[in-house]
Design an enzyme around this catalytic site. Structure first.
Site, PDB file in Angstrom:
ATOM      1  N   ASP A  67      34.663  26.707  40.223  1.00  0.00           N
ATOM      2  CA  ASP A  67      35.254  27.216  38.987  1.00  0.00           C
ATOM      3  C   ASP A  67      35.924  26.106  38.174  1.00  0.00           C
ATOM      4  O   ASP A  67      36.064  24.964  38.636  1.00  0.00           O
ATOM      5  CB  ASP A  67      36.260  28.341  39.302  1.00  0.00           C
ATOM      6  CG  ASP A  67      37.219  27.989  40.448  1.00  0.00           C
ATOM      7  OD1 ASP A  67      37.359  26.800  40.773  1.00  0.00           O
ATOM      8  OD2 ASP A  67      37.821  28.909  40.999  1.00  0.00           O
ATOM      9  N   ASN A 136      45.844  37.773  45.741  1.00  0.00           N
ATOM     10  CA  ASN A 136      45.286  39.097  45.426  1.00  0.00           C
ATOM     11  C   ASN A 136      43.854  39.256  45.951  1.00  0.00           C
ATOM     12  O   ASN A 136      43.168  40.211  45.620  1.00  0.00           O
ATOM     13  CB  ASN A 136      45.348  39.351  43.905  1.00  0.00           C
ATOM     14  CG  ASN A 136      44.501  38.366  43.103  1.00  0.00           C
ATOM     15  OD1 ASN A 136      43.773  37.549  43.672  1.00  0.00           O
ATOM     16  ND2 ASN A 136      44.585  38.450  41.782  1.00  0.00           N
ATOM     17  N   HIS A 138      41.350  37.083  45.425  1.00  0.00           N
ATOM     18  CA  HIS A 138      40.272  36.480  44.635  1.00  0.00           C
ATOM     19  C   HIS A 138      39.638  35.308  45.381  1.00  0.00           C
ATOM     20  O   HIS A 138      40.285  34.617  46.167  1.00  0.00           O
ATOM     21  CB  HIS A 138      40.713  36.109  43.204  1.00  0.00           C
ATOM     22  CG  HIS A 138      41.600  34.913  43.058  1.00  0.00           C
ATOM     23  ND1 HIS A 138      42.784  34.943  42.364  1.00  0.00           N
ATOM     24  CD2 HIS A 138      41.464  33.632  43.480  1.00  0.00           C
ATOM     25  CE1 HIS A 138      43.328  33.747  42.371  1.00  0.00           C
ATOM     26  NE2 HIS A 138      42.546  32.930  43.046  1.00  0.00           N
ATOM     27  N   GLU A 143      38.258  37.921  40.230  1.00  0.00           N
ATOM     28  CA  GLU A 143      39.491  38.683  40.371  1.00  0.00           C
ATOM     29  C   GLU A 143      39.192  40.118  40.840  1.00  0.00           C
ATOM     30  O   GLU A 143      38.104  40.640  40.593  1.00  0.00           O
ATOM     31  CB  GLU A 143      40.204  38.746  39.013  1.00  0.00           C
ATOM     32  CG  GLU A 143      40.666  37.385  38.487  1.00  0.00           C
ATOM     33  CD  GLU A 143      41.993  36.919  39.094  1.00  0.00           C
ATOM     34  OE1 GLU A 143      42.273  37.246  40.266  1.00  0.00           O
ATOM     35  OE2 GLU A 143      42.722  36.203  38.395  1.00  0.00           O
TER      36      GLU A 143
HETATM   37  C1  GLP Z   1      42.876  29.260  42.644  1.00  0.00           C
HETATM   38  C2  GLP Z   1      41.384  28.881  42.683  1.00  0.00           C
HETATM   39  C3  GLP Z   1      40.748  29.360  43.942  1.00  0.00           C
HETATM   40  C4  GLP Z   1      41.686  29.050  45.083  1.00  0.00           C
HETATM   41  C5  GLP Z   1      42.878  29.962  44.998  1.00  0.00           C
HETATM   42  C6  GLP Z   1      43.993  29.623  45.980  1.00  0.00           C
HETATM   43  O1  GLP Z   1      43.266  29.914  41.513  1.00  0.00           O
HETATM   44  N1  GLP Z   1      40.605  29.333  41.579  1.00  0.00           N
HETATM   45  O2  GLP Z   1      39.490  28.751  44.111  1.00  0.00           O
HETATM   46  O3  GLP Z   1      41.058  29.252  46.310  1.00  0.00           O
HETATM   47  O4  GLP Z   1      43.355  30.082  43.687  1.00  0.00           O
HETATM   48  O5  GLP Z   1      44.649  28.466  45.590  1.00  0.00           O
HETATM   49  P1  GLP Z   1      45.596  27.643  46.547  1.00  0.00           P
HETATM   50  O6  GLP Z   1      44.701  26.984  47.528  1.00  0.00           O
HETATM   51  O7  GLP Z   1      46.292  26.655  45.657  1.00  0.00           O
HETATM   52  O8  GLP Z   1      46.522  28.641  47.179  1.00  0.00           O
END
Ligand code: GLP
Length: 244
Positions: A67, A136, A138, A143
């Site tokens: 992403d 959440n 995702h 989402e």
């Molecule tokens: C982000 C990314 C995800 C990631 C998630 C958790 O927004 N788009 O790909 O896995 O949220 O992030 P983190 O590893 O910083 O907790």
């Protein structure tokens, strides 16, 4: 599904990097699906160590990131392209033109999404997809909601996702409102998925995602249907499972 729970971040990082290293040793032209966020940073550090120790070369590998934010200027410190260059690509021998991150500044985002899917199709199946998870549920930026989308698409970020990511920006107002993300089908098509989760704050969502109902309300729950899912957890993220 195979679940490993680690006592230390270092063991988790070495295990994650070890899986990627072993794949590239046996298949030098592997297609990697890569993730950003805080979770994989330590794994990329270990991968760079493996590269520096000549245990692995990325010269023939390709990568596709999950992403990217929409609308951050090129070179912005919080863009996922900058993140990938900084944490991995600049330190190993992967060919930069074989690294792919959706272009969040494309004039036509829908066209960019179609092109991204076409490039992934040309590259063949992703051999190994690294995933983190949002609080959440995702994955990528898919989402929770009534529906999920199969291919790469533009998404409006939930308030909770913008709040979670605000820690990287001077203020929440500067967190982009939209992103481009691979879709659920793109993710599920990978031959192997490695889901990595750290921290007590994610224990509940780990339990829901891995053992709750498979539902679009928790996109990560769809991973239960993947035939080759490996889950790497630290003790805290795995605490809900251990108590069962
Ligand atoms: C982000 C990314 C995800 C990631 C998630 C958790 O927004 N788009 O790909 O896995 O949220 O992030 P983190 O590893 O910083 O907790």
């Amino acid at each position: 599904m195979i679940i490993h729970v680690f006592n230390s971040q270092q063991e988790l990082n070495q295990a994650g990097a070890g899986i990627i290293t072993a794949l590239i040793q046996t298949k030098p032209d592997a297609v990697l699906g890569l993730a950003t966020g805080g979770t994989p940073v330590g794994i990329y550090e270990e991968l760079v160590k493996n590269y520096n120790a000549a245990r692995v070369s990325f010269r023939h590998a390709k990568s596709f990131n999950l992403d990217e934010y929409v609308g951050l200027p090129d070179g912005h410190s919080e863009s996922y392209r900058t993140y990938m260059n900084h944490h991995l690509f600049d330190h190993v021998d992967i060919q930069m033109e074989e690294t792919h991150v959706p272009n969040g500044n494309a004039d036509d985002v829908d066209e960019e999404c179609e092109e991204y899917d076409a490039m992934m199709a040309d590259a063949g199946q992703v051999d190994l997809q690294i995933l983190g998870i949002g609080h959440n549920g995702h994955i990528g930026f898919n989402e929770p909601g009534r529906e999920l989308t199969a291919g790469t698409h533009r998404v409006e970020l939930k308030a909770e996702t913008r709040e979670a990511n605000a820690r990287y920006f001077p203020s929440i107002d500067e967190v982009p409102t939209h992103a481009i993300t691979m879709g659920i089908a793109s993710i599920m098509k990978a031959k192997q998925i490695i889901l990595i989760v750290r921290g007590a704050d994610k224990a509940e969502i780990v339990e829901r995602a891995l053992f709750g109902p498979i539902t679009t309300d928790c996109p990560a729950s769809l991973l239960q249907a993947h035939p080759n899912l490996v889950v790497l957890l630290d003790n805290e993220a795995g605490s809900g499972l251990i108590e069962q």
